[in-house]
Design a protein around this motif. Structure first.
Motif, PDB file in Angstrom:
ATOM      1  N   GLY A  75       0.845  -1.184   0.000  1.00 29.82           N
ATOM      2  CA  GLY A  75       0.000   0.000   0.000  1.00 29.82           C
ATOM      3  C   GLY A  75       0.881   1.235   0.000  1.00 29.82           C
ATOM      4  N   LEU A  76       0.348   2.329   0.516  1.00 29.22           N
ATOM      5  CA  LEU A  76       1.132   3.561   0.541  1.00 29.22           C
ATOM      6  C   LEU A  76       2.283   3.470   1.544  1.00 29.22           C
ATOM      7  CD1 LEU A  76       1.405   6.404  -0.595  1.00 29.22           C
ATOM      8  CD2 LEU A  76      -0.069   7.202   1.239  1.00 29.22           C
ATOM      9  N   THR A  77       1.994   3.030   2.766  1.00 34.06           N
ATOM     10  CA  THR A  77       3.058   2.877   3.768  1.00 34.06           C
ATOM     11  C   THR A  77       3.018   1.517   4.451  1.00 34.06           C
ATOM     12  OG1 THR A  77       1.685   3.904   5.472  1.00 34.06           O
ATOM     13  CG2 THR A  77       3.202   5.351   4.259  1.00 34.06           C
ATOM     14  N   ALA A  78       2.192   0.595   3.993  1.00 34.57           N
ATOM     15  CA  ALA A  78       2.115  -0.743   4.581  1.00 34.57           C
ATOM     16  C   ALA A  78       3.099  -1.675   3.884  1.00 34.57           C
ATOM     17  CB  ALA A  78       0.698  -1.287   4.447  1.00 34.57           C
ATOM     18  N   LEU A  79       3.966  -2.310   4.676  1.00 39.14           N
ATOM     19  CA  LEU A  79       4.947  -3.229   4.114  1.00 39.14           C
ATOM     20  C   LEU A  79       4.282  -4.488   3.595  1.00 39.14           C
ATOM     21  CD1 LEU A  79       7.888  -3.116   6.679  1.00 39.14           C
ATOM     22  CD2 LEU A  79       7.922  -2.337   4.332  1.00 39.14           C
ATOM     23  N   ALA A  80       4.837  -5.035   2.551  1.00 38.07           N
ATOM     24  CA  ALA A  80       4.391  -6.333   2.053  1.00 38.07           C
ATOM     25  C   ALA A  80       4.845  -7.413   3.032  1.00 38.07           C
ATOM     26  CB  ALA A  80       4.973  -6.591   0.669  1.00 38.07           C
ATOM     27  N   ASP A  81       4.219  -8.566   2.971  1.00 31.48           N
ATOM     28  CA  ASP A  81       4.606  -9.649   3.879  1.00 31.48           C
ATOM     29  C   ASP A  81       5.967 -10.228   3.515  1.00 31.48           C
ATOM     30  OD1 ASP A  81       2.276  -9.378   5.336  1.00 31.48           O
ATOM     31  OD2 ASP A  81       1.190 -10.836   4.098  1.00 31.48           O
ATOM     32  N   ASN A  82       6.219 -10.379   2.217  1.00 32.72           N
ATOM     33  CA  ASN A  82       7.521 -10.867   1.758  1.00 32.72           C
ATOM     34  C   ASN A  82       7.776 -10.398   0.332  1.00 32.72           C
ATOM     35  OD1 ASN A  82       5.772 -12.467   0.369  1.00 32.72           O
ATOM     36  ND2 ASN A  82       6.319 -14.365   1.381  1.00 32.72           N
ATOM     37  N   CYS A  83       8.995 -10.583  -0.106  1.00 33.12           N
ATOM     38  CA  CYS A  83       9.390 -10.179  -1.454  1.00 33.12           C
ATOM     39  C   CYS A  83       8.861 -11.194  -2.460  1.00 33.12           C
ATOM     40  CB  CYS A  83      10.912 -10.085  -1.546  1.00 33.12           C
ATOM     41  SG  CYS A  83      11.531  -9.738  -3.201  1.00 33.12           S
ATOM     42  N   ALA A  84       8.240 -10.716  -3.523  1.00 36.00           N
ATOM     43  CA  ALA A  84       7.702 -11.606  -4.549  1.00 36.00           C
ATOM     44  C   ALA A  84       8.813 -12.240  -5.375  1.00 36.00           C
ATOM     45  CB  ALA A  84       6.745 -10.838  -5.460  1.00 36.00           C
ATOM     46  N   ALA A  85       9.978 -11.599  -5.452  1.00 32.54           N
ATOM     47  CA  ALA A  85      11.064 -12.108  -6.292  1.00 32.54           C
ATOM     48  C   ALA A  85      11.943 -13.134  -5.570  1.00 32.54           C
ATOM     49  CB  ALA A  85      11.916 -10.950  -6.789  1.00 32.54           C
ATOM     50  N   CYS A  86      12.381 -12.824  -4.345  1.00 30.65           N
ATOM     51  CA  CYS A  86      13.323 -13.718  -3.656  1.00 30.65           C
ATOM     52  C   CYS A  86      12.746 -14.370  -2.405  1.00 30.65           C
ATOM     53  CB  CYS A  86      14.608 -12.972  -3.309  1.00 30.65           C
ATOM     54  SG  CYS A  86      14.418 -11.715  -2.032  1.00 30.65           S
ATOM     55  N   GLY A  87      11.572 -13.930  -1.944  1.00 34.33           N
ATOM     56  CA  GLY A  87      10.933 -14.562  -0.796  1.00 34.33           C
ATOM     57  C   GLY A  87      11.374 -14.054   0.562  1.00 34.33           C
ATOM     58  N   LEU A  88      12.160 -12.990   0.616  1.00 28.78           N
ATOM     59  CA  LEU A  88      12.599 -12.439   1.901  1.00 28.78           C
ATOM     60  C   LEU A  88      11.385 -11.951   2.689  1.00 28.78           C
ATOM     61  CD1 LEU A  88      14.904 -11.450   3.803  1.00 28.78           C
ATOM     62  CD2 LEU A  88      14.813  -9.297   2.559  1.00 28.78           C
ATOM     63  N   SER A  89      11.271 -12.391   3.937  1.00 35.63           N
ATOM     64  CA  SER A  89      10.141 -12.003   4.774  1.00 35.63           C
ATOM     65  C   SER A  89      10.419 -10.655   5.427  1.00 35.63           C
ATOM     66  CB  SER A  89       9.904 -13.063   5.854  1.00 35.63           C
ATOM     67  OG  SER A  89       8.895 -12.640   6.730  1.00 35.63           O
ATOM     68  N   PHE A  90       9.429  -9.761   5.349  1.00 32.03           N
ATOM     69  CA  PHE A  90       9.541  -8.443   5.970  1.00 32.03           C
ATOM     70  C   PHE A  90       8.833  -8.388   7.311  1.00 32.03           C
ATOM     71  CE2 PHE A  90       9.480  -7.179   1.319  1.00 32.03           C
ATOM     72  CZ  PHE A  90      10.858  -7.165   1.222  1.00 32.03           C
ATOM     73  N   LYS A  91       8.268  -9.509   7.766  1.00 30.64           N
ATOM     74  CA  LYS A  91       7.510  -9.529   9.017  1.00 30.64           C
ATOM     75  C   LYS A  91       8.394  -9.278  10.228  1.00 30.64           C
ATOM     76  CE  LYS A  91       3.945 -12.590   7.298  1.00 30.64           C
ATOM     77  NZ  LYS A  91       3.304 -13.896   7.417  1.00 30.64           N
ATOM     78  N   ASP A  92       9.626  -9.758  10.204  1.00 35.14           N
ATOM     79  CA  ASP A  92      10.532  -9.609  11.345  1.00 35.14           C
ATOM     80  C   ASP A  92      11.208  -8.252  11.399  1.00 35.14           C
ATOM     81  OD1 ASP A  92       9.912 -12.182  12.077  1.00 35.14           O
ATOM     82  OD2 ASP A  92      11.611 -13.058  10.999  1.00 35.14           O
ATOM     83  N   HIS A  93      11.174  -7.521  10.324  1.00 36.61           N
ATOM     84  CA  HIS A  93      11.815  -6.208  10.276  1.00 36.61           C
ATOM     85  C   HIS A  93      10.898  -5.171  10.922  1.00 36.61           C
ATOM     86  CE1 HIS A  93      15.064  -7.647   7.770  1.00 36.61           C
ATOM     87  NE2 HIS A  93      14.176  -8.234   7.007  1.00 36.61           N
ATOM     88  N   ASP A  94      11.382  -4.560  11.978  1.00 41.32           N
ATOM     89  CA  ASP A  94      10.591  -3.552  12.682  1.00 41.32           C
ATOM     90  C   ASP A  94      11.419  -2.283  12.805  1.00 41.32           C
ATOM     91  OD1 ASP A  94       8.631  -2.288  14.163  1.00 41.32           O
ATOM     92  OD2 ASP A  94       9.365  -3.112  16.059  1.00 41.32           O
ATOM     93  N   SER A  95      10.944  -1.217  12.199  1.00 46.70           N
ATOM     94  CA  SER A  95      11.678   0.047  12.268  1.00 46.70           C
ATOM     95  C   SER A  95      11.204   0.917  13.421  1.00 46.70           C
ATOM     96  CB  SER A  95      11.544   0.797  10.940  1.00 46.70           C
ATOM     97  OG  SER A  95      10.187   0.997  10.632  1.00 46.70           O
ATOM     98  N   GLY A  96      10.150   0.496  14.102  1.00 41.54           N
ATOM     99  CA  GLY A  96       9.671   1.231  15.279  1.00 41.54           C
ATOM    100  C   GLY A  96       9.205   2.634  14.930  1.00 41.54           C
ATOM    101  N   ASP A  97       9.584   3.592  15.780  1.00 46.55           N
ATOM    102  CA  ASP A  97       9.202   4.984  15.578  1.00 46.55           C
ATOM    103  C   ASP A  97      10.245   5.778  14.792  1.00 46.55           C
ATOM    104  OD1 ASP A  97       6.868   4.607  16.962  1.00 46.55           O
ATOM    105  OD2 ASP A  97       7.712   5.209  18.880  1.00 46.55           O
ATOM    106  N   GLY A  98      11.277   5.115  14.304  1.00 47.77           N
ATOM    107  CA  GLY A  98      12.336   5.809  13.583  1.00 47.77           C
ATOM    108  C   GLY A  98      11.871   6.595  12.375  1.00 47.77           C
ATOM    109  N   PRO A  99      11.073   5.991  11.473  1.00 43.99           N
ATOM    110  CA  PRO A  99      10.620   6.747  10.303  1.00 43.99           C
ATOM    111  C   PRO A  99       9.798   7.972  10.678  1.00 43.99           C
ATOM    112  CG  PRO A  99      10.250   4.406   9.964  1.00 43.99           C
ATOM    113  CD  PRO A  99      10.690   4.574  11.374  1.00 43.99           C
TER     114      PRO A  99
END
Length: 135
Positions: free
Chosen positions: A43-67
């Motif tokens: 979406g506009l600022t919602a992360l995808a669950d994983n990469c469609a090309a290589c399968g890397l999961s974005f669920k464990d990545h947490d940027s917190g309040d940094g952005p």
């Protein structure tokens, strides 16, 4: 194929060497930090669950309040500076300030939030690779 010691953990599934991409390039393109091909957002600022090309999961990545912190700091500095400069040099009426600056902030906030979120996610990915390389 001889792979340097530092890059041994970066060898992909099919034997190709995967070098970490620049976090700035990842943030500008909003692509996967591992392969650089898959989309980072669903979406506009919602992360995808994983990469469609290589399968890397974005669920464990947490940027917190940094952005949000970097967005507030950078946009606040730029817009407040521009408003002060406009007031000093042009002395516009107050209604012009009300019409000009809030829409500018509302327009730039999602763009910069997306950039900083991508940038911090790419740095987190790169740091995890370096941590795994050391251990």
């Amino acid at each position: 194929m001889v792979v340097p010691v530092r890059l041994r953990l970066l060898v992909g599934i099919w034997g190709q060497v995967i070098t970490p991409l620049s976090p700035f390039r990842v943030a500008l393109r909003a692509r996967c930090p591992r392969c650089g091909k898959g989309k980072l957002y669903k979406g506009l600022t919602a992360l995808a669950d994983n990469c469609a090309a290589c399968g890397l999961s974005f669920k464990d990545h947490d940027s917190g309040d940094g952005p949000a912190f970097f967005t507030i700091t950078v946009l606040g500095f730029i817009v407040a500076g521009a408003a002060i400069m406009a007031e000093i040099f042009y002395k516009p009426d107050y209604w012009i300030h009300l019409v000009l600056w809030p829409p500018l902030l509302l327009g730039l906030t999602p763009i910069s939030l997306r950039f900083f979120k991508s940038y911090l996610l790419a740095w987190q990915y790169k740091a995890q690779l370096l941590k795994q390389d050391v251990a």
